[in-house]
Design a protein around this motif. Structure first.
Motif, PDB file in Angstrom:
ATOM      1  N   ILE A   1     129.234 -22.963   1.565  1.00 58.75           N
ATOM      2  CA  ILE A   1     130.278 -22.040   1.989  1.00 58.75           C
ATOM      3  C   ILE A   1     129.638 -20.697   2.305  1.00 58.75           C
ATOM      4  N   GLY A   2     130.297 -19.924   3.137  1.00 59.56           N
ATOM      5  CA  GLY A   2     129.743 -18.627   3.481  1.00 59.56           C
ATOM      6  C   GLY A   2     130.791 -17.714   4.078  1.00 59.56           C
ATOM      7  N   THR A   3     130.462 -16.439   4.106  1.00 57.89           N
ATOM      8  CA  THR A   3     131.316 -15.418   4.711  1.00 57.89           C
ATOM      9  C   THR A   3     130.467 -14.590   5.655  1.00 57.89           C
ATOM     10  N   ILE A   4     130.983 -14.368   6.853  1.00 63.16           N
ATOM     11  CA  ILE A   4     130.304 -13.535   7.848  1.00 63.16           C
ATOM     12  C   ILE A   4     131.135 -12.270   8.040  1.00 63.16           C
ATOM     13  N   ILE A   5     130.539 -11.116   7.747  1.00 68.56           N
ATOM     14  CA  ILE A   5     131.224  -9.828   7.876  1.00 68.56           C
ATOM     15  C   ILE A   5     130.583  -9.079   9.035  1.00 68.56           C
ATOM     16  N   LYS A   6     131.331  -8.888  10.097  1.00 72.52           N
ATOM     17  CA  LYS A   6     130.772  -8.319  11.325  1.00 72.52           C
ATOM     18  C   LYS A   6     130.920  -6.802  11.326  1.00 72.52           C
ATOM     19  N   ASP A   7     130.236  -6.163  10.359  1.00 74.10           N
ATOM     20  CA  ASP A   7     130.289  -4.705  10.276  1.00 74.10           C
ATOM     21  C   ASP A   7     129.307  -4.050  11.227  1.00 74.10           C
ATOM     22  N   VAL A   8     128.284  -4.792  11.664  1.00 70.87           N
ATOM     23  CA  VAL A   8     127.333  -4.316  12.670  1.00 70.87           C
ATOM     24  C   VAL A   8     127.327  -5.354  13.786  1.00 70.87           C
ATOM     25  N   PRO A   9     127.563  -4.945  15.039  1.00 70.91           N
ATOM     26  CA  PRO A   9     127.748  -5.922  16.123  1.00 70.91           C
ATOM     27  C   PRO A   9     126.618  -6.936  16.255  1.00 70.91           C
ATOM     28  N   ASP A  10     125.363  -6.468  16.194  1.00 71.82           N
ATOM     29  CA  ASP A  10     124.235  -7.369  16.438  1.00 71.82           C
ATOM     30  C   ASP A  10     123.540  -7.833  15.159  1.00 71.82           C
ATOM     31  N   ALA A  11     124.085  -7.511  13.998  1.00 70.89           N
ATOM     32  CA  ALA A  11     123.479  -7.938  12.733  1.00 70.89           C
ATOM     33  C   ALA A  11     124.563  -8.067  11.662  1.00 70.89           C
ATOM     34  N   PRO A  12     125.425  -9.081  11.773  1.00 74.55           N
ATOM     35  CA  PRO A  12     126.493  -9.245  10.782  1.00 74.55           C
ATOM     36  C   PRO A  12     125.938  -9.531   9.395  1.00 74.55           C
ATOM     37  N   PHE A  13     126.705  -9.178   8.391  1.00 74.44           N
ATOM     38  CA  PHE A  13     126.314  -9.404   7.000  1.00 74.44           C
ATOM     39  C   PHE A  13     126.800 -10.794   6.590  1.00 74.44           C
ATOM     40  N   VAL A  14     125.865 -11.643   6.127  1.00 73.20           N
ATOM     41  CA  VAL A  14     126.196 -13.027   5.801  1.00 73.20           C
ATOM     42  C   VAL A  14     125.932 -13.279   4.323  1.00 73.20           C
ATOM     43  N   VAL A  15     126.928 -13.831   3.642  1.00 68.64           N
ATOM     44  CA  VAL A  15     126.794 -14.235   2.244  1.00 68.64           C
ATOM     45  C   VAL A  15     127.075 -15.731   2.178  1.00 68.64           C
ATOM     46  N   SER A  16     126.162 -16.497   1.576  1.00 73.60           N
ATOM     47  CA  SER A  16     126.384 -17.939   1.477  1.00 73.60           C
ATOM     48  C   SER A  16     125.954 -18.437   0.107  1.00 73.60           C
ATOM     49  N   ASN A  17     126.515 -19.557  -0.293  1.00 70.99           N
ATOM     50  CA  ASN A  17     126.191 -20.127  -1.592  1.00 70.99           C
ATOM     51  C   ASN A  17     126.581 -21.599  -1.600  1.00 70.99           C
ATOM     52  N   ILE A  18     126.100 -22.311  -2.606  1.00 76.92           N
ATOM     53  CA  ILE A  18     126.479 -23.698  -2.815  1.00 76.92           C
ATOM     54  C   ILE A  18     127.731 -23.739  -3.693  1.00 76.92           C
ATOM     55  N   GLN A  19     128.764 -24.402  -3.237  1.00 76.95           N
ATOM     56  CA  GLN A  19     129.969 -24.561  -4.048  1.00 76.95           C
ATOM     57  C   GLN A  19     129.850 -25.884  -4.801  1.00 76.95           C
ATOM     58  N   ARG A  20     129.836 -25.812  -6.151  1.00 75.96           N
ATOM     59  CA  ARG A  20     129.579 -27.016  -6.938  1.00 75.96           C
ATOM     60  C   ARG A  20     130.416 -27.078  -8.213  1.00 75.96           C
ATOM     61  N   GLU A  21     131.494 -26.310  -8.266  1.00 75.80           N
ATOM     62  CA  GLU A  21     132.397 -26.346  -9.417  1.00 75.80           C
ATOM     63  C   GLU A  21     133.716 -26.973  -8.996  1.00 75.80           C
ATOM     64  N   TRP A  22     134.268 -27.838  -9.835  1.00 73.06           N
ATOM     65  CA  TRP A  22     135.517 -28.512  -9.472  1.00 73.06           C
ATOM     66  C   TRP A  22     136.656 -27.515  -9.256  1.00 73.06           C
ATOM     67  N   ASP A  23     136.728 -26.470 -10.100  1.00 77.02           N
ATOM     68  CA  ASP A  23     137.788 -25.475  -9.934  1.00 77.02           C
ATOM     69  C   ASP A  23     137.713 -24.813  -8.560  1.00 77.02           C
ATOM     70  N   GLU A  24     136.489 -24.599  -8.051  1.00 78.05           N
ATOM     71  CA  GLU A  24     136.334 -23.983  -6.732  1.00 78.05           C
ATOM     72  C   GLU A  24     136.795 -24.935  -5.628  1.00 78.05           C
ATOM     73  N   HIS A  25     136.468 -26.220  -5.767  1.00 82.92           N
ATOM     74  CA  HIS A  25     136.936 -27.207  -4.784  1.00 82.92           C
ATOM     75  C   HIS A  25     138.470 -27.234  -4.751  1.00 82.92           C
ATOM     76  N   ASP A  26     139.056 -27.217  -5.934  1.00 79.54           N
ATOM     77  CA  ASP A  26     140.515 -27.255  -6.038  1.00 79.54           C
ATOM     78  C   ASP A  26     141.136 -26.005  -5.421  1.00 79.54           C
ATOM     79  N   ALA A  27     140.515 -24.844  -5.680  1.00 82.30           N
ATOM     80  CA  ALA A  27     141.032 -23.586  -5.123  1.00 82.30           C
ATOM     81  C   ALA A  27     140.920 -23.588  -3.593  1.00 82.30           C
ATOM     82  N   LEU A  28     139.792 -24.096  -3.073  1.00 82.84           N
ATOM     83  CA  LEU A  28     139.612 -24.164  -1.621  1.00 82.84           C
ATOM     84  C   LEU A  28     140.688 -25.046  -0.987  1.00 82.84           C
ATOM     85  N   ALA A  29     140.967 -26.196  -1.602  1.00 83.73           N
ATOM     86  CA  ALA A  29     141.998 -27.088  -1.081  1.00 83.73           C
ATOM     87  C   ALA A  29     143.366 -26.402  -1.090  1.00 83.73           C
ATOM     88  N   HIS A  30     143.644 -25.650  -2.146  1.00 83.32           N
ATOM     89  CA  HIS A  30     144.926 -24.935  -2.236  1.00 83.32           C
ATOM     90  C   HIS A  30     145.046 -23.896  -1.123  1.00 83.32           C
TER      91      HIS A  30
END
Length: 336
Positions: free
Chosen positions: A1-30
């Motif tokens: 999973i990841g988030t792209i924040i386009k605060d700079v046009p040619d260099a967006p800020f990207v945060v990514s991680n591995i989602q591996r908790e059941w509660d997170e899967h359930d929250a994503l589905a919700h």
């Protein structure tokens, strides 16, 4: 999973991680089923400073469900060995210009949310000498950063923290430094510089942003060099109530040029040379930090001024050895 924040046009800020908790899967589905979610914004001090609601189309949700399949079949457990490679592939799929060794393009689903108006909160900090609110949407971003640094140090130096102290120069008084803190074994001089975003907008390209930060860093280092010489010369320093501030001037102070962000790009050799030259001129310890690194050092110090002093000393030794401003501190485990 990841988030792209386009605060700079040619260099967006990207945060990514591995989602591996059941509660997170359930929250994503919700979230995908409801096509909406609350969004909270936290700053470097772990304060919730703003919040809003987001929503997105049913088609986006369907595309995501098609990609991930049955939620109940998603992996959950400890981080697998393949996690790092998976993240490299994910990052490469978002930006093929950043090629990782062995990374290949993988299927992804992108959701572009619509945001409602932001709500913001005022946080009040109280100190022995003064109190003030910190407003995230304060248009005076320089003042906000300065006040944030003061607030973050208020518990570490409960009786010896000063904002905008003044120094006597001949018959006139002028500002000594933005934030000044002392304890029996040392002193800390801090100059804060914030790159304007509210007034400049989000259209400034990455190269211009870096040039602006470097310009501010040079100015802060120059101001700290002058302040350090005044400090060593024994010039009287006063707080905002015109009370004389006592400090042990026999020990080299820490001079911190603090910027709002320090992106790891561009050529910073000139800044490194300037920091080393300032150290050689004054005998003080010079640091260039952004707010994230500053708060990390404070957290590792557990509110103890002596620990903060020690962590800065160790960090300076590493800077002098590697000759780079791009140093990130992690959780302190007793070793360096």
């Amino acid at each position: 999973i990841g988030t792209i924040i386009k605060d700079v046009p040619d260099a967006p800020f990207v945060v990514s991680n591995i989602q591996r908790e059941w509660d997170e899967h359930d929250a994503l589905a919700h979230i995908l089923n409801s096509c909406q979610a609350p969004l909270f914004l936290f700053d470097e001090m772990d304060r919730c400073v703003a919040w809003t609601d987001i929503s997105f189309s049913k088609q986006s949700a369907q595309d995501a469900f098609k990609l991930i399949g049955e939620v109940s079949s998603l992996y959950h457990g400890s981080s697998p060995d393949i996690a790092d490679k998976a993240l490299d592939c994910f990052g490469y799929s978002q930006n093929p210009m950043q090629k990782h060794s062995g990374a290949v393009e993988i299927p992804c689903a992108e959701i572009v949310p619509q945001m409602n108006a932001w709500s913001t909160a005022a946080h009040y900090f109280y100190h022995a000498s003064l109190s003030q609110p910190l407003l995230f949407n304060n248009p005076n971003e320089g003042s906000l950063l300065e006040s944030t640094v003061w607030a973050s140090l208020s518990s570490v130096f409960p009786d010896s923290l000063f904002q905008n102290p003044s120094i006597v120069n001949g018959q006139k008084k002028r500002e000594f430094t933005d934030v000044f803190a002392v304890y029996p074994y040392g002193s800390f001089l801090i100059e804060t510089k914030s790159l304007s975003v509210f007034s400049s907008g989000f259209q400034r390209e990455h190269s211009r942003r870096i040039t602006g930060i470097q310009k501010q860093a040079r100015k802060a280092i120059g101001q700290l060099t002058g302040a350090c010489k005044d400090f060593s010369d024994g010039k009287a320093i006063y707080d905002f109530n015109n009370n004389l501030i006592e400090a042990d001037r026999s020990k080299p102070p820490h001079c911190i040029a603090l910027v709002s962000e320090l992106p790891p790009a561009g050529n910073w050799d000139g800044i490194v040379d300037l920091l080393r030259s300032a150290m050689e001129q004054t005998g003080a310890f010079f640091h260039l930090l952004d707010l994230q690194e500053f708060i990390t050092l404070l957290k590792a110090s557990s509110g103890d001024a002596m620990h903060f002093d020690y962590h800065l000393m160790q960090r300076f030794k590493l800077f002098w050895e590697v000759k780079s401003v791009f140093i990130r501190s992690g959780p302190y485990n007793g070793d360096y």
